[in-house]
Design an enzyme around this catalytic site. Sequence first.
Site, PDB file in Angstrom:
ATOM      1  N   LYS A   9      -1.183   3.800  11.157  1.00  0.00           N
ATOM      2  CA  LYS A   9      -0.308   2.323  10.880  1.00  0.00           C
ATOM      3  C   LYS A   9       0.263   2.075  12.236  1.00  0.00           C
ATOM      4  O   LYS A   9       0.198   2.640  13.452  1.00  0.00           O
ATOM      5  CB  LYS A   9       1.014   3.027  10.132  1.00  0.00           C
ATOM      6  CG  LYS A   9       0.377   3.321   8.626  1.00  0.00           C
ATOM      7  CD  LYS A   9       1.425   3.899   7.705  1.00  0.00           C
ATOM      8  CE  LYS A   9       0.811   4.060   6.276  1.00  0.00           C
ATOM      9  NZ  LYS A   9       2.200   4.247   5.411  1.00  0.00           N
ATOM     10  N   TYR A  49      -0.673  -3.847  -0.686  1.00  0.00           N
ATOM     11  CA  TYR A  49       0.458  -2.884  -1.204  1.00  0.00           C
ATOM     12  C   TYR A  49       0.976  -3.429  -2.650  1.00  0.00           C
ATOM     13  O   TYR A  49       1.974  -3.106  -3.039  1.00  0.00           O
ATOM     14  CB  TYR A  49       1.569  -2.626  -0.367  1.00  0.00           C
ATOM     15  CG  TYR A  49       1.227  -1.610   0.792  1.00  0.00           C
ATOM     16  CD1 TYR A  49       0.707  -0.241   0.244  1.00  0.00           C
ATOM     17  CD2 TYR A  49       1.397  -1.515   1.940  1.00  0.00           C
ATOM     18  CE1 TYR A  49       0.659   0.732   1.111  1.00  0.00           C
ATOM     19  CE2 TYR A  49       1.297  -0.843   2.889  1.00  0.00           C
ATOM     20  CZ  TYR A  49       0.873   0.691   2.542  1.00  0.00           C
ATOM     21  OH  TYR A  49       0.696   1.614   3.443  1.00  0.00           O
ATOM     22  N   ASN A 112       5.093   6.819   8.729  1.00  0.00           N
ATOM     23  CA  ASN A 112       4.358   8.059   8.480  1.00  0.00           C
ATOM     24  C   ASN A 112       3.158   7.938   8.817  1.00  0.00           C
ATOM     25  O   ASN A 112       2.105   8.862   8.424  1.00  0.00           O
ATOM     26  CB  ASN A 112       4.549   8.233   6.867  1.00  0.00           C
ATOM     27  CG  ASN A 112       3.841   7.464   6.015  1.00  0.00           C
ATOM     28  OD1 ASN A 112       3.249   6.434   6.388  1.00  0.00           O
ATOM     29  ND2 ASN A 112       3.815   7.806   4.831  1.00  0.00           N
ATOM     30  N   HIS A 115      -2.359   6.145   6.342  1.00  0.00           N
ATOM     31  CA  HIS A 115      -2.309   5.719   4.684  1.00  0.00           C
ATOM     32  C   HIS A 115      -3.711   6.176   4.287  1.00  0.00           C
ATOM     33  O   HIS A 115      -4.517   6.461   5.034  1.00  0.00           O
ATOM     34  CB  HIS A 115      -2.184   4.160   4.419  1.00  0.00           C
ATOM     35  CG  HIS A 115      -2.473   3.722   3.064  1.00  0.00           C
ATOM     36  ND1 HIS A 115      -1.907   3.764   2.270  1.00  0.00           N
ATOM     37  CD2 HIS A 115      -3.969   3.511   2.679  1.00  0.00           C
ATOM     38  CE1 HIS A 115      -2.502   3.487   0.982  1.00  0.00           C
ATOM     39  NE2 HIS A 115      -3.741   3.119   1.282  1.00  0.00           N
ATOM     40  N   GLU A 126      -9.246  -0.680  -2.180  1.00  0.00           N
ATOM     41  CA  GLU A 126      -8.882  -0.802  -0.553  1.00  0.00           C
ATOM     42  C   GLU A 126     -10.020  -0.940   0.209  1.00  0.00           C
ATOM     43  O   GLU A 126      -9.865  -1.783   1.338  1.00  0.00           O
ATOM     44  CB  GLU A 126      -8.101   0.379  -0.584  1.00  0.00           C
ATOM     45  CG  GLU A 126      -6.850   0.299  -1.211  1.00  0.00           C
ATOM     46  CD  GLU A 126      -6.059   1.702  -0.918  1.00  0.00           C
ATOM     47  OE1 GLU A 126      -4.860   1.671  -1.479  1.00  0.00           O
ATOM     48  OE2 GLU A 126      -6.308   2.523  -0.274  1.00  0.00           O
TER      49      GLU A 126
HETATM   50  P1  CMP Z   1       1.547   4.913   1.917  1.00  0.00           P
HETATM   51  O1  CMP Z   1       0.847   6.179   1.560  1.00  0.00           O
HETATM   52  O2  CMP Z   1       0.853   4.111   2.697  1.00  0.00           O
HETATM   53  O3  CMP Z   1       1.920   4.239   0.714  1.00  0.00           O
HETATM   54  C1  CMP Z   1       2.949   3.385   0.387  1.00  0.00           C
HETATM   55  C2  CMP Z   1       3.885   3.419   1.462  1.00  0.00           C
HETATM   56  O4  CMP Z   1       5.314   3.079   1.217  1.00  0.00           O
HETATM   57  C3  CMP Z   1       3.880   5.063   1.804  1.00  0.00           C
HETATM   58  O5  CMP Z   1       2.903   5.454   2.524  1.00  0.00           O
HETATM   59  C4  CMP Z   1       5.217   4.920   2.726  1.00  0.00           C
HETATM   60  O6  CMP Z   1       4.943   4.766   4.024  1.00  0.00           O
HETATM   61  C5  CMP Z   1       6.026   4.066   2.133  1.00  0.00           C
HETATM   62  N1  CMP Z   1       7.196   4.599   1.102  1.00  0.00           N
HETATM   63  C6  CMP Z   1       7.108   5.370   0.235  1.00  0.00           C
HETATM   64  N2  CMP Z   1       8.033   5.720  -0.311  1.00  0.00           N
HETATM   65  C7  CMP Z   1       9.190   5.172   0.510  1.00  0.00           C
HETATM   66  C8  CMP Z   1      10.590   5.317   0.537  1.00  0.00           C
HETATM   67  N3  CMP Z   1      11.091   5.989  -0.455  1.00  0.00           N
HETATM   68  N4  CMP Z   1      11.093   4.728   1.447  1.00  0.00           N
HETATM   69  C9  CMP Z   1      10.359   3.875   2.255  1.00  0.00           C
HETATM   70  N5  CMP Z   1       9.102   3.845   2.281  1.00  0.00           N
HETATM   71  C10 CMP Z   1       8.493   4.536   1.529  1.00  0.00           C
END
Ligand code: CMP
Length: 137
Positions: A9, A49, A112, A115, A126
């Site tokens: 990311k 998404y 984070n 993904h 995807e």
């Molecule tokens: P990802 O696995 O890419 O899938 C969806 C993304 O949404 C997740 O990682 C996080 O980065 C984001 N995400 C999930 N829950 C939250 C939350 N409560 N607040 C902000 N971002 C979130």
Amino acid sequence: MERTFAIIKPDAVERNVTGKVIAMIEEGGFKIVGMKKILLSKSQVEGFYYVHKERPFFGDLCAFMSRGPVITLVLEKENAIADWRTLMGATNPANAAEGTIRKSLGVSIEENTVHGSDSPESASFEIPYFFNQLELV
Ligand code: CMP
């Protein structure tokens, strides 16, 4: 053999830690069968998404994922989908286990670092969202 889809990311690209993530991928026994660096538009992120479109964080998530380049990958190994989710760690880095990518490099639940597809159905959507068959080698 199973394939899964991964993204490194924008937070990781900005901090110059993509090499660390790729090293953890290779040390984890995954073969990288596709990889490209791209800058996604907001609408491309929204399409990717779409399953989260009703979530309160959807707008912030799409802004974050389009604020800078990402690296998209297709990873191959036995049990790739589950094993990649294990190596990534919990969505919130604060809850991620020692030795996982999100524990080592994650900043927050939104930033984070990586993904991964959460199921075979997600991987089937995807992977072709970003790669055509000739790009997977
Ligand atoms: P990802 O696995 O890419 O899938 C969806 C993304 O949404 C997740 O990682 C996080 O980065 C984001 N995400 C999930 N829950 C939250 C939350 N409560 N607040 C902000 N971002 C979130």
